[in-house]
Every structure is written in C-alpha cells, then in structure tokens.
Enzyme design. Structure first.
Site, PDB file in Angstrom:
ATOM      1  N   VAL A  10       0.852  -1.138   0.088  1.00  0.00           N
ATOM      2  CA  VAL A  10      -0.190   0.054   0.131  1.00  0.00           C
ATOM      3  C   VAL A  10       0.943   1.214  -0.013  1.00  0.00           C
ATOM      4  CG1 VAL A  10      -2.075  -0.815   0.883  1.00  0.00           C
ATOM      5  CG2 VAL A  10      -0.483  -0.144   2.592  1.00  0.00           C
ATOM      6  N   GLY A  16      10.617   1.572   4.375  1.00  0.00           N
ATOM      7  CA  GLY A  16      10.573   0.415   3.795  1.00  0.00           C
ATOM      8  C   GLY A  16       8.978   0.296   3.578  1.00  0.00           C
ATOM      9  N   ASP A 149       8.949  14.935  10.835  1.00  0.00           N
ATOM     10  CA  ASP A 149       8.592  14.449   9.352  1.00  0.00           C
ATOM     11  C   ASP A 149       7.118  14.600   9.134  1.00  0.00           C
ATOM     12  OD1 ASP A 149       9.516  14.221   6.932  1.00  0.00           O
ATOM     13  OD2 ASP A 149       9.466  12.073   7.180  1.00  0.00           O
TER      14      ASP A 149
HETATM   15  P1  AMP Z   1       4.830   5.897   5.927  1.00  0.00           P
HETATM   16  O1  AMP Z   1       6.075   4.944   6.163  1.00  0.00           O
HETATM   17  O2  AMP Z   1       4.074   5.736   7.186  1.00  0.00           O
HETATM   18  O3  AMP Z   1       5.103   7.045   5.508  1.00  0.00           O
HETATM   19  O4  AMP Z   1       3.902   4.904   4.937  1.00  0.00           O
HETATM   20  C1  AMP Z   1       3.967   5.157   3.712  1.00  0.00           C
HETATM   21  C2  AMP Z   1       2.575   4.724   2.910  1.00  0.00           C
HETATM   22  O5  AMP Z   1       1.986   3.481   3.431  1.00  0.00           O
HETATM   23  C3  AMP Z   1       1.743   5.835   3.654  1.00  0.00           C
HETATM   24  O6  AMP Z   1       1.622   6.967   2.822  1.00  0.00           O
HETATM   25  C4  AMP Z   1       0.529   5.180   3.348  1.00  0.00           C
HETATM   26  O7  AMP Z   1      -0.076   4.995   2.090  1.00  0.00           O
HETATM   27  C5  AMP Z   1       0.757   3.614   3.693  1.00  0.00           C
HETATM   28  N1  AMP Z   1       0.393   3.208   5.096  1.00  0.00           N
HETATM   29  C6  AMP Z   1       1.364   3.485   6.264  1.00  0.00           C
HETATM   30  N2  AMP Z   1       0.543   3.030   7.267  1.00  0.00           N
HETATM   31  C7  AMP Z   1      -0.359   2.701   6.872  1.00  0.00           C
HETATM   32  C8  AMP Z   1      -1.704   2.057   7.639  1.00  0.00           C
HETATM   33  N3  AMP Z   1      -1.510   2.078   9.011  1.00  0.00           N
HETATM   34  N4  AMP Z   1      -2.755   1.860   6.903  1.00  0.00           N
HETATM   35  C9  AMP Z   1      -2.766   1.873   5.571  1.00  0.00           C
HETATM   36  N5  AMP Z   1      -1.816   2.478   5.135  1.00  0.00           N
HETATM   37  C10 AMP Z   1      -0.720   2.836   5.533  1.00  0.00           C
END
Ligand code: AMP
Length: 316
Positions: A10, A16, A149
């Site tokens: 997603v 990562g 961030d």
């Molecule tokens: P992050 O590393 O938290 O910035 O996550 C990268 C991307 O993954 C985010 O922009 C979301 O689109 C997706 N993502 C992260 N955490 C979640 C979550 N708990 N539920 C759904 N999508 C997520």
C-alpha cells in the site's frame, strides 16, 4: 509472520515497504511495516527498543495510528549465507503491525486535484482534519516527542468516518531521518521548518507546527505551499512568500549555521495563497508559519483558536 496473510503493497515509506495484510485469526486488516533493522551481536539496538515503546505509548491517542504489535523475525543463517566464506550473522527484521486505514492525505488531496472529478476539499472537512491533526500533535508534544517529518503521506485517513491519524511517528530517532529513502527517492523538504533548513540543532515543537501549517495550506490549495527541490530552493520558496527573515522578526536567525546573505524579499499577503480560506483560517495559518519558532502557536493553543469555533468539538 504466518499469522498474517499479505494482501498488497500500500505504500513505500522512508524506511521500507508497507503492506496491507489480514490477521488470519480475526480477519482484521492490518498494515505491516518492515523496518530494516541493522542488528549487531548485541541484538536489537536499545534506541530502537526505546523508540518502539514510545510509539506504543503514544498510539493510545485516537489521533495516532495504533501500533498493535511488534514481530521480531530472525531469518535462519543458512538461507541467507550461501557462501561458507562469509561469516554467518543472523539477519533479523522487525515488523511493526498497525491498524489499517484506507487512505492517506496525499492520496486524498491528489484525488481532489486530478482525475474524473477535480474539486476543492470541503472546508468543514479541512477544519475536522486540522483539529484532529492538532490534537494528535498536542498529544505527542505533551509526551515530549517531536514527529519531525509530518507530511500528507503520513497522515492516514478513514474517509467514511472523517478521521485523521498521525503515522510514522518517532521512527525518526532510532532509525534517523535519511536524505534519501531506501529506494533512493528524495525525502521531501516541503514541510521542513526554516530553522531546520538553516542548520539549527536546538529545534523544538515548532518544527511540527510549521509542517502542520504547510499541510493546512496544502489542503486548501490542493497543491504544496513551498515545493522546493533542494534545501536552498526550499528556503527561497519560503522567503519569497513570507519575506526574507530579519533579526528584528527572528532574533538569532543570521547566526544560524547555514545562514547566508539572501535577496531581500518583502512579505506577501498570505491570504492570497489560500484564496478560499476564511479570515480565521488565515490567522491560524499565519501563527503556524511565524519565523521565530518561539512565536509559533502551540498545538494545544491552536485547538482554542477561533478557526475551530464553528466546529462541534464534543465529537472528538
Ligand atoms: P509511512 O512509512 O508511514 O509514511 O507509510 C508509507 C505509506 O504507506 C503511507 O503514505 C500510506 O499510504 C501507507 N500506510 C502506512 N501506514 C498505513 C496504515 N496503518 N494503514 C494503511 N496504509 C498505511
């Protein structure tokens, strides 16, 4: 990790990949985040452990993405060390398991800008999101934690319920914020406070408030307020709109490590950058984008700003 069925990727975060997965026992959707943890002989670095317990503590707020559990997966050495000449060191991965939310604010803004049906975000939805964002940030700050961030990509949304939650919290310290992500994607500078861009090392909660201000403006405009592509360009974007900062406005600015002599721009009318925002909204925004971090409004005070007077706060 047999407990989970990986469904699809997603997102890609700074640290990562993020996968949507189903917890087999309950059928619940979760987000699996694999951190590339550098392990040494001592095991999991204590900084990472501290960070994770902090995350767990903060995620008790409704406006912070809930960390459900942490899985430590040790890979067997034979499967990763085919050559006997290489000394086998066990490779380990930490998976953070979060509640799953259906989208993030970046995707949401994009869907209102591009595609079949470009349209502004509903002003009352912007107000709801801003209130929850300030609540989440106030919660972190009251526990002495900076996010550092904040950006639309890590604000997750439950679109149907109009809920916003902060993600990617705290990882900034144990895993240190890199300039490039693990896929070599440039880490965005658009939400970075001027004191950080100017090399201040003693920054505080104001850095998150600056980011919140940039995100507020972006929801209204459907495009970034300061889209710089280098640290220098980022500063110029800010200076061109808000005026080149002076010692009078921001005592100490010219002594910051990376301060140079810049063209002297006059401040522009901020309201013109966010034409559809109410005067109260423009006032709140201007208090979030004060140059002097000490003058920037706190997340807690922002919750009492007149911009939120027309919101039914009892639901939060
Ligand atoms: P992050 O590393 O938290 O910035 O996550 C990268 C991307 O993954 C985010 O922009 C979301 O689109 C997706 N993502 C992260 N955490 C979640 C979550 N708990 N539920 C759904 N999508 C997520």
């Amino acid at each position: 990790m047999d407990k989970y069925e990986k469904l699809e990727k997603v997102g890609e975060g700074t640290y990562g990949k993020v996968y949507k997965a189903m917890e087999k026992a309950s059928g619940k959707l979760v987000a699996l985040k694999k951190t590339r943890l550098e392990m040494d002989e001592e095991g999991i670095p204590p900084t990472a452990l501290r960070e994770i317990s902090l995350l767990q503590m903060l995620s008790h707020s409704l406006y912070v993405v809930r960390l459900l559990c942490v899985e430590h997966v040790l890979q067997s050495t034979d499967s990763i060390s085919p050559s006997p000449a290489v000394s086998p060191s066990p490779k380990s991965n930490l998976y953070l398991v979060f509640e799953y939310l259906d989208t993030d604010l970046k995707k949401f803004i994009d869907s209102h800008r591009k595609g079949q049906n470009p349209r502004p975000l509903d002003p009352s939805l912007i107000q709801r999101f801003m209130f929850q964002l300030c609540k989440g940030v106030a919660h972190c700050h009251s526990h002495g934690v900076l996010h550092r961030d904040l950006k639309p990509q890590n604000l997750l949304l439950d679109k149907d319920k109009g809920i916003l939650k902060i993600a990617d919290l705290g990882l900034g310290r144990a895993f240190t914020v890199p300039l490039k992500s693990y896929t070599h994607e440039i880490v965005t500078l658009w939400y970075r406070a001027p004191e950080v861009l100017l090399g201040s090392t003693h920054y505080s909660t104001g850095v998150d408030i600056w980011s919140v201000g940039c995100i507020f403006a972006e929801m209204v405009r459907r495009q970034a307020l300061f889209p710089g592509d280098s640290e220098f360009q980022q500063l110029l974007h800010i200076f061109r709109l808000l005026g080149t900062p002076t010692e009078h406005q921001w005592p100490g600015v010219t002594s910051l490590r990376d301060w140079h002599v810049y063209p002297k721009w006059e401040p522009q009318n901020l309201a013109r950058s966010v034409p559809s925002l109410s005067p109260e909204g423009v006032d709140l925004l201007s208090q979030m984008l004060k140059y002097d971090p000490a003058e920037r409004i706190s997340a807690k005070s922002a919750l009492d700003h007149p911009y939120f007077d027309s919101l039914d706060k009892s639901q939060f």
